[in-house]
Enzyme design. Structure first.
Site, mmCIF file in Angstrom:
data_model
loop_
_atom_site.group_PDB
_atom_site.id
_atom_site.type_symbol
_atom_site.label_atom_id
_atom_site.label_comp_id
_atom_site.label_asym_id
_atom_site.label_seq_id
_atom_site.Cartn_x
_atom_site.Cartn_y
_atom_site.Cartn_z
ATOM 1 C CB THR A 123 6.416 -4.969 -10.081
ATOM 2 O OG1 THR A 123 5.779 -4.219 -9.058
ATOM 3 C CG2 THR A 123 5.381 -5.907 -10.684
ATOM 4 C CG ASP A 124 6.777 -3.809 -4.702
ATOM 5 O OD1 ASP A 124 6.074 -3.427 -5.656
ATOM 6 O OD2 ASP A 124 7.142 -3.044 -3.774
ATOM 7 C CD GLU A 125 1.929 -2.388 -8.441
ATOM 8 O OE1 GLU A 125 2.326 -1.262 -8.659
ATOM 9 O OE2 GLU A 125 0.797 -2.787 -8.769
ATOM 10 C CE1 TYR A 150 3.119 -3.131 -14.528
ATOM 11 C CE2 TYR A 150 2.763 -3.047 -12.157
ATOM 12 C CZ TYR A 150 3.619 -3.060 -13.240
ATOM 13 O OH TYR A 150 4.974 -3.004 -13.040
ATOM 14 C CE LYS A 154 6.498 -6.439 -14.866
ATOM 15 N NZ LYS A 154 7.463 -6.168 -15.962
#
Ligand code: NAD
Ligand code: DAU
Length: 337
Positions: A123-125, A150, A154
């Protein structure tokens, strides 16, 4: 080719299986999914009797299950994860377990079984949060700075995937994508939640000032990107995958949905903000465009309209979800609505 898809009963994983079996009907797809609250086999009814598709209910954290399922697999496409930021704030432990430990179990079994490719969906997060006026947006070289349980979990899984490449030469690729939307999305995520709430005549909860910004990627464009990475991606590399959106705030997205459904701004309800809410994500996907020739097929407005239509035409699909366990979660998460 034999593919192992983990988390294939979830939103992106099920879209990917449907995409893959349509495009490559000769391939064999094994779907390993624990069927948490987010897993839904109804997404896959159209392929359930396909002789080239097999569903196995199991946990990626179980070495025994994973070792068995990995036999004879050429390619792993790893989607399985706890994926909702709000849930990670109330229950971080399950995120660490599935996203970090589960990924390591899969990597070990993939290495043991000499798979030809392990593709990890990230994810870009993991890159952190941008200010609204930041000029430098996220790309493959941006340093990791995760800020929620989260995204931290990741990030941990991404580091393990890279470690297995550098240490053991496991042939990996990683994609870090932005916010997906489209058919079969669990209605806890903003776009699916907004459309289904409006269709039910309910209000849409807006966190904080609503001026948070995400990059939005249609799920089918995402599946096409993964396909290209599997075909032409360079081993050991990361590819950022984003959509055709620029600085669209949550409020402007909600107003587009409101307009498509003939509602008014009175359907919006400003609620307490998410703790540690990342202000903005924006993604530079020029690497996958220049190296692999990928780009989104349509712009955000076209995909959004198609998505709204899908939820209108598939009411029973989301009504089944909203009447189950999800009802209790919704009551707790949005107590005042
Ligand atoms: P989802 O929550 O809809 O689906 C996750 C699936 O994984 C479910 O079917 C669930 O049952 C399964 N699962 C969870 N724990 C498991 C376990 N221990 N063992 C086996 N299966 C398990 O998620 P999604 O939105 O489809 O996301 C898929 C992947 O893409 C995730 O890795 C997520 O981090 C990543 N991602 C999602 C988005 C997005 O906008 N949805 C954006 C970027 C990256
Ligand atoms: O950026 C990729 C990530 O996108 C994925 O890795 C995650 O799996 C996925 O859940 C998503 O995370 P976000 O937190 O960005 O998505 P979510 O749909 O939860 O929220 C999008 C924006 O909308 C965010 O600014 C919070 C806001 N929001 C969300 C909900 C659920 C609201 O204002 N109200 C809501 O009720």
């Amino acid at each position: 080719m034999k593919l192992l898809v983990t988390g294939g009963a979830g939103f992106i994983g099920s879209n990917f299986i449907l995409y893959w079996l349509k495009k490559y009907p000769q391939d064999f797809v094994v779907n390993l999914d624990k069927l948490t609250y987010a897993g839904n086999l109804e997404n896959l009814t159209s392929v359930q009797d396909n002789p080239n598709y097999k569903f196995i209910q199991g946990d990626i954290c179980s070495l025994q299950v994973v070792s068995e399922v990995m036999q004879g697999v050429d390619t792993v496409v790893h989607f399985a994860a706890e994926s909702h930021v709000d849930r990670s704030i109330t229950d971080p432990a399950s995120f660490v377990k599935t996203n970090v430990l589960g990924t390591q179990v899969l990597l070990g079994a993939a290495l043991e079984n000499k798979v030809k490719r392990f593709h990890h969906i990230s994810t870009d997060e993991v890159y952190g949060s941008l200010n609204l006026d930041d000029k430098n947006i996220f790309n493959e070289r941006t340093l990791y700075d995760p800020r929620s349980p989260y995204s931290a979990s990741k990030a941990g899984s991404d580091h393990l995937v890279k470690a297995y490449y550098h240490t053991y030469n496991l042939p990996i690729t990683i994609s870090n994508c932005s916010n997906n939307f489209g058919p079969y999305q669990f209605p806890e995520k903003l776009i699916a939640l907004a459309i289904t709430n409006l269709l039910e005549g309910k209000k849409v909860p807006v966190y904080g000032d609503g001026l948070y910004v995400r990059d939005w990627l249609y799920v089918e464009d995402h599946c096409r990107a993964i396909d290209l990475i599997l075909e032409k991606g360079k081993i050991g590399e990361t590819y950022c995958v984003g959509g055709l959106t620029e600085n669209l705030s949550n409020i402007s997205i909600l107003q587009k949905i409101i307009k498509l459904l003939g509602k008014t701004d009175e359907s919006l309800e400003y609620v307490k903000d998410r703790p540690g809410h990342d202000r903005r994500y924006a993604l530079d996907w020029s690497k996958i465009k220049s190296e692999l020739g990928w780009e989104p097929l349509r712009d955000f407005d076209e995909w959004l309209e198609k998505t709204v239509n899908w939820y209108q035409e598939n009411k029973q699909w989301w009504k089944n979800i909203k009447s189950g366990e999800y009802k209790e979660y919704y009551k707790k998460q949005y107590a005042k609505l």
